[in-house]
Scaffold this motif. Structure first.
Motif, PDB file in Angstrom:
ATOM      1  N   VAL A   2       0.818  -1.210   0.000  1.00 39.71           N
ATOM      2  CA  VAL A   2       0.000   0.000   0.000  1.00 39.71           C
ATOM      3  C   VAL A   2       0.852   1.261   0.000  1.00 39.71           C
ATOM      4  O   VAL A   2       2.006   1.248   0.401  1.00 39.71           O
ATOM      5  N   ALA A   3       0.233   2.373  -0.425  1.00 36.96           N
ATOM      6  CA  ALA A   3       0.959   3.637  -0.528  1.00 36.96           C
ATOM      7  C   ALA A   3       1.233   4.275   0.829  1.00 36.96           C
ATOM      8  O   ALA A   3       2.233   4.951   1.003  1.00 36.96           O
ATOM      9  N   ARG A   4       0.344   4.075   1.810  1.00 37.16           N
ATOM     10  CA  ARG A   4       0.491   4.703   3.125  1.00 37.16           C
ATOM     11  C   ARG A   4       0.500   3.642   4.227  1.00 37.16           C
ATOM     12  O   ARG A   4      -0.455   3.524   4.995  1.00 37.16           O
ATOM     13  N   PRO A   5       1.594   2.882   4.339  1.00 41.42           N
ATOM     14  CA  PRO A   5       1.611   1.799   5.321  1.00 41.42           C
ATOM     15  C   PRO A   5       1.516   2.276   6.766  1.00 41.42           C
ATOM     16  O   PRO A   5       0.963   1.578   7.611  1.00 41.42           O
ATOM     17  N   GLN A  34       4.796 -15.585   1.332  1.00 37.86           N
ATOM     18  CA  GLN A  34       3.882 -15.294   2.419  1.00 37.86           C
ATOM     19  C   GLN A  34       3.040 -14.062   2.077  1.00 37.86           C
ATOM     20  O   GLN A  34       3.346 -13.323   1.158  1.00 37.86           O
ATOM     21  N   THR A  35       2.006 -13.842   2.884  1.00 36.02           N
ATOM     22  CA  THR A  35       1.182 -12.648   2.762  1.00 36.02           C
ATOM     23  C   THR A  35       1.573 -11.702   3.876  1.00 36.02           C
ATOM     24  O   THR A  35       1.696 -12.106   5.036  1.00 36.02           O
ATOM     25  N   CYS A  36       1.752 -10.433   3.542  1.00 41.12           N
ATOM     26  CA  CYS A  36       2.125  -9.427   4.536  1.00 41.12           C
ATOM     27  C   CYS A  36       0.977  -9.225   5.517  1.00 41.12           C
ATOM     28  O   CYS A  36      -0.180  -9.047   5.121  1.00 41.12           O
ATOM     29  N   SER A  37       1.286  -9.247   6.798  1.00 41.06           N
ATOM     30  CA  SER A  37       0.270  -9.081   7.840  1.00 41.06           C
ATOM     31  C   SER A  37      -0.273  -7.663   7.911  1.00 41.06           C
ATOM     32  O   SER A  37      -1.351  -7.452   8.460  1.00 41.06           O
ATOM     33  N   LEU A  38       0.430  -6.693   7.340  1.00 45.19           N
ATOM     34  CA  LEU A  38      -0.059  -5.317   7.360  1.00 45.19           C
ATOM     35  C   LEU A  38      -0.876  -5.000   6.111  1.00 45.19           C
ATOM     36  O   LEU A  38      -2.065  -4.747   6.187  1.00 45.19           O
ATOM     37  N   CYS A  39      -0.252  -5.061   4.945  1.00 46.51           N
ATOM     38  CA  CYS A  39      -0.947  -4.632   3.722  1.00 46.51           C
ATOM     39  C   CYS A  39      -1.732  -5.753   3.052  1.00 46.51           C
ATOM     40  O   CYS A  39      -2.520  -5.508   2.153  1.00 46.51           O
ATOM     41  N   ARG A  40      -1.496  -6.983   3.503  1.00 42.78           N
ATOM     42  CA  ARG A  40      -2.178  -8.167   2.990  1.00 42.78           C
ATOM     43  C   ARG A  40      -1.877  -8.456   1.518  1.00 42.78           C
ATOM     44  O   ARG A  40      -2.634  -9.137   0.849  1.00 42.78           O
ATOM     45  N   CYS A  41      -0.774  -7.924   1.034  1.00 41.88           N
ATOM     46  CA  CYS A  41      -0.299  -8.237  -0.318  1.00 41.88           C
ATOM     47  C   CYS A  41       0.750  -9.340  -0.214  1.00 41.88           C
ATOM     48  O   CYS A  41       1.377  -9.504   0.832  1.00 41.88           O
ATOM     49  N   ALA A  42       0.938 -10.055  -1.296  1.00 42.15           N
ATOM     50  CA  ALA A  42       1.940 -11.121  -1.305  1.00 42.15           C
ATOM     51  C   ALA A  42       3.344 -10.528  -1.185  1.00 42.15           C
ATOM     52  O   ALA A  42       3.626  -9.468  -1.734  1.00 42.15           O
ATOM     53  N   ILE A  43       4.182 -11.216  -0.448  1.00 41.30           N
ATOM     54  CA  ILE A  43       5.603 -10.875  -0.390  1.00 41.30           C
ATOM     55  C   ILE A  43       6.254 -11.793  -1.417  1.00 41.30           C
ATOM     56  O   ILE A  43       6.258 -13.008  -1.236  1.00 41.30           O
ATOM     57  N   PRO A  44       6.754 -11.230  -2.519  1.00 39.87           N
ATOM     58  CA  PRO A  44       7.253 -12.068  -3.616  1.00 39.87           C
ATOM     59  C   PRO A  44       8.316 -13.071  -3.170  1.00 39.87           C
ATOM     60  O   PRO A  44       9.100 -12.818  -2.256  1.00 39.87           O
ATOM     61  N   LEU A  45       8.299 -14.179  -3.836  1.00 38.84           N
ATOM     62  CA  LEU A  45       9.263 -15.249  -3.594  1.00 38.84           C
ATOM     63  C   LEU A  45      10.676 -14.688  -3.643  1.00 38.84           C
ATOM     64  O   LEU A  45      11.017 -13.920  -4.532  1.00 38.84           O
ATOM     65  N   ARG A  46      11.465 -15.014  -2.648  1.00 39.81           N
ATOM     66  CA  ARG A  46      12.869 -14.632  -2.501  1.00 39.81           C
ATOM     67  C   ARG A  46      13.099 -13.164  -2.121  1.00 39.81           C
ATOM     68  O   ARG A  46      14.226 -12.718  -2.054  1.00 39.81           O
ATOM     69  N   GLU A  47      12.045 -12.385  -1.885  1.00 46.42           N
ATOM     70  CA  GLU A  47      12.230 -11.010  -1.396  1.00 46.42           C
ATOM     71  C   GLU A  47      12.465 -11.076   0.110  1.00 46.42           C
ATOM     72  O   GLU A  47      11.860 -11.887   0.803  1.00 46.42           O
ATOM     73  N   MET A  48      13.333 -10.218   0.631  1.00 45.78           N
ATOM     74  CA  MET A  48      13.564 -10.186   2.074  1.00 45.78           C
ATOM     75  C   MET A  48      12.294  -9.735   2.785  1.00 45.78           C
ATOM     76  O   MET A  48      11.589  -8.849   2.317  1.00 45.78           O
ATOM     77  N   SER A  49      12.020 -10.381   3.898  1.00 49.75           N
ATOM     78  CA  SER A  49      10.844 -10.039   4.693  1.00 49.75           C
ATOM     79  C   SER A  49      11.183 -10.215   6.170  1.00 49.75           C
ATOM     80  O   SER A  49      12.226 -10.769   6.515  1.00 49.75           O
ATOM     81  N   TYR A  50      10.303  -9.727   7.012  1.00 48.18           N
ATOM     82  CA  TYR A  50      10.470  -9.895   8.457  1.00 48.18           C
ATOM     83  C   TYR A  50       9.408 -10.832   8.995  1.00 48.18           C
ATOM     84  O   TYR A  50       8.249 -10.774   8.588  1.00 48.18           O
ATOM     85  N   GLU A  51       9.818 -11.689   9.915  1.00 45.65           N
ATOM     86  CA  GLU A  51       8.900 -12.595  10.589  1.00 45.65           C
ATOM     87  C   GLU A  51       8.905 -12.230  12.068  1.00 45.65           C
ATOM     88  O   GLU A  51       9.972 -12.087  12.674  1.00 45.65           O
ATOM     89  N   GLN A  59       0.983 -16.683  17.390  1.00 44.41           N
ATOM     90  CA  GLN A  59       0.786 -16.169  16.044  1.00 44.41           C
ATOM     91  C   GLN A  59       2.135 -15.786  15.434  1.00 44.41           C
ATOM     92  O   GLN A  59       3.015 -15.300  16.129  1.00 44.41           O
ATOM     93  N   VAL A  60       2.285 -15.999  14.140  1.00 45.89           N
ATOM     94  CA  VAL A  60       3.477 -15.572  13.420  1.00 45.89           C
ATOM     95  C   VAL A  60       3.033 -14.563  12.369  1.00 45.89           C
ATOM     96  O   VAL A  60       2.114 -14.823  11.590  1.00 45.89           O
ATOM     97  N   LEU A  61       3.664 -13.396  12.372  1.00 45.12           N
ATOM     98  CA  LEU A  61       3.341 -12.339  11.422  1.00 45.12           C
ATOM     99  C   LEU A  61       4.473 -12.205  10.417  1.00 45.12           C
ATOM    100  O   LEU A  61       5.642 -12.392  10.756  1.00 45.12           O
ATOM    101  N   HIS A  62       4.133 -11.865   9.190  1.00 50.97           N
ATOM    102  CA  HIS A  62       5.118 -11.647   8.128  1.00 50.97           C
ATOM    103  C   HIS A  62       4.903 -10.251   7.568  1.00 50.97           C
ATOM    104  O   HIS A  62       3.756  -9.807   7.418  1.00 50.97           O
ATOM    105  N   PHE A  63       6.007  -9.553   7.250  1.00 48.20           N
ATOM    106  CA  PHE A  63       5.915  -8.186   6.766  1.00 48.20           C
ATOM    107  C   PHE A  63       6.899  -7.918   5.633  1.00 48.20           C
ATOM    108  O   PHE A  63       8.020  -8.433   5.652  1.00 48.20           O
ATOM    109  N   HIS A  64       6.476  -7.081   4.670  1.00 50.31           N
ATOM    110  CA  HIS A  64       7.447  -6.436   3.790  1.00 50.31           C
ATOM    111  C   HIS A  64       8.329  -5.581   4.716  1.00 50.31           C
ATOM    112  O   HIS A  64       7.883  -5.174   5.782  1.00 50.31           O
TER     113      HIS A  64
END
Length: 72
Positions: A2-5, A34-51, A59-64
């Protein structure tokens, strides 16, 4: 993503959709679609993310990276 996270993070925390954590344990990892827990968009395969492991809610959350910065 999203534009305004930051605004979205405030909204999701206020509604209880995301927890408000102080100093959570965070792991950086390569996404496996995975799906980002904030914006609910997919985190592309092999992109760095936070868990984030939220032990109190079992609960486990994933984020761009940018969405995690907005959430914290």
């Amino acid at each position: 993503m999203v534009a305004r996270p930051t605004a979205l993070a405030h909204t999701r925390i206020a509604s209880g959709e995301l927890p408000c954590l102080v100093l959570p344990t965070v792991w950086a990892e390569t996404s496996v679609n995975q799906t980002c827990s904030l914006c609910r968009c997919a985190i592309p395969l092999r992109e760095m993310s936070y868990e984030v492991n939220v032990k109190a809610q079992a609960q486990v959350l994933h984020f761009h990276i940018m969405c995690h910065m907005a959430w914290t």
